[in-house]
Structures are given as structure tokens and as C-alpha cells.
Motif scaffolding. Structure first.
Motif, PDB file in Angstrom:
ATOM      1  N   LEU A 199     -63.933   2.785  -4.387  1.00 23.24           N
ATOM      2  CA  LEU A 199     -63.217   4.036  -4.645  1.00 23.24           C
ATOM      3  C   LEU A 199     -61.932   4.101  -3.830  1.00 23.24           C
ATOM      4  O   LEU A 199     -60.891   4.546  -4.327  1.00 23.24           O
ATOM      5  CB  LEU A 199     -64.119   5.228  -4.314  1.00 23.24           C
ATOM      6  CG  LEU A 199     -65.398   5.377  -5.152  1.00 23.24           C
ATOM      7  CD1 LEU A 199     -66.219   6.548  -4.648  1.00 23.24           C
ATOM      8  CD2 LEU A 199     -65.050   5.553  -6.619  1.00 23.24           C
ATOM      9  N   GLU A 200     -61.998   3.653  -2.592  1.00 18.97           N
ATOM     10  CA  GLU A 200     -60.799   3.635  -1.760  1.00 18.97           C
ATOM     11  C   GLU A 200     -59.804   2.596  -2.267  1.00 18.97           C
ATOM     12  O   GLU A 200     -58.585   2.830  -2.245  1.00 18.97           O
ATOM     13  CB  GLU A 200     -61.171   3.333  -0.312  1.00 18.97           C
ATOM     14  CG  GLU A 200     -61.970   4.429   0.358  1.00 18.97           C
ATOM     15  CD  GLU A 200     -62.337   4.052   1.775  1.00 18.97           C
ATOM     16  OE1 GLU A 200     -61.429   3.917   2.613  1.00 18.97           O
ATOM     17  OE2 GLU A 200     -63.539   3.875   2.038  1.00 18.97           O
ATOM     18  N   VAL A 240     -54.599   1.159  -4.685  1.00 17.34           N
ATOM     19  CA  VAL A 240     -53.835   0.548  -5.784  1.00 17.34           C
ATOM     20  C   VAL A 240     -52.920   1.569  -6.442  1.00 17.34           C
ATOM     21  O   VAL A 240     -51.798   1.241  -6.872  1.00 17.34           O
ATOM     22  CB  VAL A 240     -54.810  -0.069  -6.812  1.00 17.34           C
ATOM     23  CG1 VAL A 240     -54.065  -0.505  -8.067  1.00 17.34           C
ATOM     24  CG2 VAL A 240     -55.538  -1.254  -6.210  1.00 17.34           C
ATOM     25  N   ASP A 241     -53.378   2.819  -6.499  1.00 18.96           N
ATOM     26  CA  ASP A 241     -52.573   3.879  -7.110  1.00 18.96           C
ATOM     27  C   ASP A 241     -51.455   4.369  -6.207  1.00 18.96           C
ATOM     28  O   ASP A 241     -50.710   5.284  -6.584  1.00 18.96           O
ATOM     29  CB  ASP A 241     -53.462   5.058  -7.483  1.00 18.96           C
ATOM     30  CG  ASP A 241     -54.390   4.715  -8.642  1.00 18.96           C
ATOM     31  OD1 ASP A 241     -54.071   3.776  -9.396  1.00 18.96           O
ATOM     32  OD2 ASP A 241     -55.440   5.385  -8.773  1.00 18.96           O
ATOM     33  N   GLY A 242     -51.336   3.804  -4.998  1.00 22.39           N
ATOM     34  CA  GLY A 242     -50.228   4.142  -4.121  1.00 22.39           C
ATOM     35  C   GLY A 242     -50.580   5.016  -2.941  1.00 22.39           C
ATOM     36  O   GLY A 242     -49.677   5.398  -2.175  1.00 22.39           O
ATOM     37  N   CYS A 243     -51.840   5.334  -2.764  1.00 16.27           N
ATOM     38  CA  CYS A 243     -52.236   6.154  -1.610  1.00 16.27           C
ATOM     39  C   CYS A 243     -52.210   5.315  -0.336  1.00 16.27           C
ATOM     40  O   CYS A 243     -52.510   4.120  -0.355  1.00 16.27           O
ATOM     41  CB  CYS A 243     -53.638   6.719  -1.811  1.00 16.27           C
ATOM     42  SG  CYS A 243     -53.760   7.990  -3.076  1.00 16.27           S
ATOM     43  N   SER A 244     -51.852   5.936   0.749  1.00 17.40           N
ATOM     44  CA  SER A 244     -51.982   5.282   2.039  1.00 17.40           C
ATOM     45  C   SER A 244     -53.444   5.290   2.452  1.00 17.40           C
ATOM     46  O   SER A 244     -54.282   5.964   1.855  1.00 17.40           O
ATOM     47  CB  SER A 244     -51.129   5.993   3.086  1.00 17.40           C
ATOM     48  OG  SER A 244     -51.595   7.325   3.275  1.00 17.40           O
ATOM     49  N   VAL A 253     -58.474  12.176   0.521  1.00 17.91           N
ATOM     50  CA  VAL A 253     -58.595  12.549  -0.892  1.00 17.91           C
ATOM     51  C   VAL A 253     -59.891  12.028  -1.513  1.00 17.91           C
ATOM     52  O   VAL A 253     -60.527  12.724  -2.309  1.00 17.91           O
ATOM     53  CB  VAL A 253     -57.372  12.024  -1.677  1.00 17.91           C
ATOM     54  CG1 VAL A 253     -57.535  12.281  -3.169  1.00 17.91           C
ATOM     55  CG2 VAL A 253     -56.099  12.674  -1.178  1.00 17.91           C
ATOM     56  N   VAL A 254     -60.297  10.817  -1.134  1.00 15.83           N
ATOM     57  CA  VAL A 254     -61.433  10.179  -1.797  1.00 15.83           C
ATOM     58  C   VAL A 254     -62.713  10.276  -0.969  1.00 15.83           C
ATOM     59  O   VAL A 254     -63.764  10.717  -1.456  1.00 15.83           O
ATOM     60  CB  VAL A 254     -61.112   8.691  -2.098  1.00 15.83           C
ATOM     61  CG1 VAL A 254     -62.321   8.007  -2.725  1.00 15.83           C
ATOM     62  CG2 VAL A 254     -59.902   8.594  -3.009  1.00 15.83           C
ATOM     63  N   LEU A 272     -66.564  13.397  -0.405  1.00 17.38           N
ATOM     64  CA  LEU A 272     -67.905  12.868  -0.637  1.00 17.38           C
ATOM     65  C   LEU A 272     -68.797  12.972   0.596  1.00 17.38           C
ATOM     66  O   LEU A 272     -69.992  12.665   0.514  1.00 17.38           O
ATOM     67  CB  LEU A 272     -67.821  11.397  -1.070  1.00 17.38           C
ATOM     68  CG  LEU A 272     -67.069  11.140  -2.386  1.00 17.38           C
ATOM     69  CD1 LEU A 272     -66.974   9.644  -2.657  1.00 17.38           C
ATOM     70  CD2 LEU A 272     -67.754  11.855  -3.544  1.00 17.38           C
ATOM     71  N   LEU A 273     -68.217  13.388   1.714  1.00 23.86           N
ATOM     72  CA  LEU A 273     -68.978  13.497   2.952  1.00 23.86           C
ATOM     73  C   LEU A 273     -69.475  14.912   3.221  1.00 23.86           C
ATOM     74  O   LEU A 273     -69.943  15.189   4.329  1.00 23.86           O
ATOM     75  CB  LEU A 273     -68.112  13.052   4.141  1.00 23.86           C
ATOM     76  CG  LEU A 273     -67.641  11.602   4.144  1.00 23.86           C
ATOM     77  CD1 LEU A 273     -66.795  11.335   5.385  1.00 23.86           C
ATOM     78  CD2 LEU A 273     -68.817  10.649   4.097  1.00 23.86           C
TER      79      LEU A 273
END
Length: 279
Positions: A171-172, A177-181, A188-189, A193-194
Motif C-alpha cells: 500500500l505504501e 509510485v503515485d508521487g507521495c513522499s 495518508v495510507v 489503518l492504525l
């Protein structure tokens, strides 16, 4: 012995043990509830009575609803909120780092962090007191928040680390790949979920601070800076123990813990089991 009968007796034995355990836990609370409605003579009556001859509701006025007791509750809630932000905020980032990154000495560092949990709290009271005095923060809620946060961070790191490892790394990777740092991918991801793990950590922080006496007693002096558990001790005077108001205040102090666990029970259990899978 037939299988059905054996299973029935096993079920009966299980419920009997659970009933005894529940009675063992509830007996002090029920006795405290009974004593909270008794006058001074009824509390010390021999033989003791579960149901008082007359109900004394003034104990709740003097104990639970006294202005100073409400101030103690406010101080405790403020310390819990501050320690919650500091300890969980630090622990979740540290847990993510040790879970996702490889670096030299990671295992040794984790062992050192975990070993601090084994240090008895009473052994560090004097150093904490001297440090607070030298930094001129003694007898403030600030030093209590920092002390509790430092105490809880190691346990929270291990709790949240196990839970983070259950989150698929793919997921990370998709977010990267989508450009997130890396940091944005975490916020965001991973962080959403935590929520069960964060709920478990929050309940742990709340219950630990709410029930602790020694640290709060050692780092505060003025009555206006006392926490709830230290404020309960004020009913123990040189002239004796005010059992009625003390029991009324004790019953009132258990209500926030019960409500917190009742509201977050599912998340708390899910967080503990999730953190135990790969912890």
C-alpha cells in the motif's frame, strides 16, 4: 463418560471459575459502593452491614461533587490529554521507523528501549524530582505530562510496532509510485489503518495515568496541581480516614475508566490482538 456430558461439565466448571473471578474483582467495588452511603458509625459497625440502616447522600456532596475534587478530575484529564498527544505522537512515528527501516543497531536500540520498562518506577523518583527542581518545573502539570509520556513511550512503541507490521507494505509502495513522499504515505495510507492500535494505545495511556499515584504525588505539591489519585489521599487525615466521602469519590473516579473502556472495547481488543500478531 459420554462426550456431551463431559463437555457440559467442562462448561459448568468454566463458568464457575469465571463467576469466582468476577466476584473477587467486584467485591471491593460493591463494598465501596455500600460504604459510600454510610455514616461514620455505620462504616465501622461490627458486624458489618451491606445495606446501611439510613442512606447518607452527603458523602457524595463532600467527596464526589466537592469543588476541589472536580479540580482534581480536571487536572487528571488535562494530564491525560497532554500525555496522550506527546506519547502516542512520538511512539507511532518511532514504531513506524523501526518497523519499516533497517539501520545498524536497531535490535540493540529496541532492546534498550524495552529494558527501560523493567526499571521500577520508585527507583527513578528521586532523580526525576531533582531534575524537575533544577529545571524549575517542579509542582507543575507540565512536568507530570512529560514524566508520564517518557514512561509510556517504550511500551507504546512495541505495541504499535507489531500493529504497523500487519499493514501491507504494498500500500505504501503504491502511494510512493503515485508521487507521495515517505512521510505523506505514512500519514495518508498507514496512519488511518492504525486506528484500532491507536485506540488501544490511548486506553493504555488513560488507564495508566488515571490509576498511578506515586509519580503524581512526587512531582506535585500544591493542592491546585494535584491529580485525582493524589486528591483521594486527602481524605486520609491525622484525625482519621473519612471513609464515606473517600468511597464516594472512589466510586466516581472509576466511572471515566469504565466509560472509556466500554466505548473503545472493540478497538482496544482489536489493537492488542493486531499488535500481538507480529510483535
Amino acid at each position: 463418560m459420554p462426550s456431551a456430558r463431559r463437555n457440559r461439565w467442562g462448561l459448568i466448571a468454566t463458568y464457575a471459575v469465571l463467576a469466582l473471578a468476577a466476584a473477587f474483582v467486584l467485591f471491593p467495588l460493591l463494598w465501596a459502593l455500600s460504604a459510600s452511603f454510610k455514616g461514620p458509625t455505620d462504616v465501622l459497625a461490627s458486624p458489618p452491614r451491606w445495606i446501611p440502616p439510613t442512606f447518607d447522600f452527603s458523602n457524595y456532596t463532600r467527596g464526589l461533587f466537592a469543588p476541589k475534587f472536580l479540580r482534581y478530575i480536571g487536572n487528571s484529564l488535562l494530564v491525560v490529554a497532554g500525555a496522550l498527544v506527546v506519547s502516542v505522537g512520538l511512539a507511532v512515528h518511532a514504531a513506524y521507523a523501526v518497523s519499516r527501516f533497517r539501520f545498524r543497531g536497531k535490535d540493540a536500540l529496541l532492546f534498550i528501549i524495552w529494558s527501560t520498562v523493567m526499571i521500577p518506577g520508585v527507583s527513578i523518583i528521586v532523580p526525576l524530582y531533582l531534575l524537575a527542581v533544577d529545571l524549575k518545573v517542579y509542582d507543575t502539570l507540565f512536568v507530570v505530562i512529560i514524566a508520564y509520556s517518557a514512561w509510556l513511550v517504550p511500551t507504546l512503541i512495541w505495541l504499535l510496532r507489531g500493529f504497523i507490521e500487519t499493514v501491507p507494505y504494498e500500500l505504501e509502495e503504491s502511494a510512493l509510485v503515485d508521487g507521495c513522499s515517505r512521510l505523506k504515505a505514512f500519514y495518508v495510507v498507514v496512519l488511518p489503518l492504525l486506528r484500532p492500535g491507536l485506540a488501544a494505545a490511548s486506553v493504555l495511556v488513560f488507564v495508566t495515568i488515571w490509576n498511578d499515584f506515586l509519580l503524581a504525588f512526587s512531582l506535585t505539591l500544591k493542592d491546585e496541581n494535584r491529580l485525582l489519585q493524589v486528591g483521594l489521599y486527602s481524605f486520609v487525615t491525622e484525625l482519621g480516614i473519612e471513609w464515606g466521602p473517600l468511597m464516594a469519590a472512589t466510586i466516581g473516579s472509576t466511572i471515566p475508566v469504565v466509560l472509556a473502556f466500554a466505548l473503545l472495547q472493540r478497538q482496544f481488543i482489536q489493537g492488542l490482538t493486531g499488535g500481538a500478531v507480529k510483535g
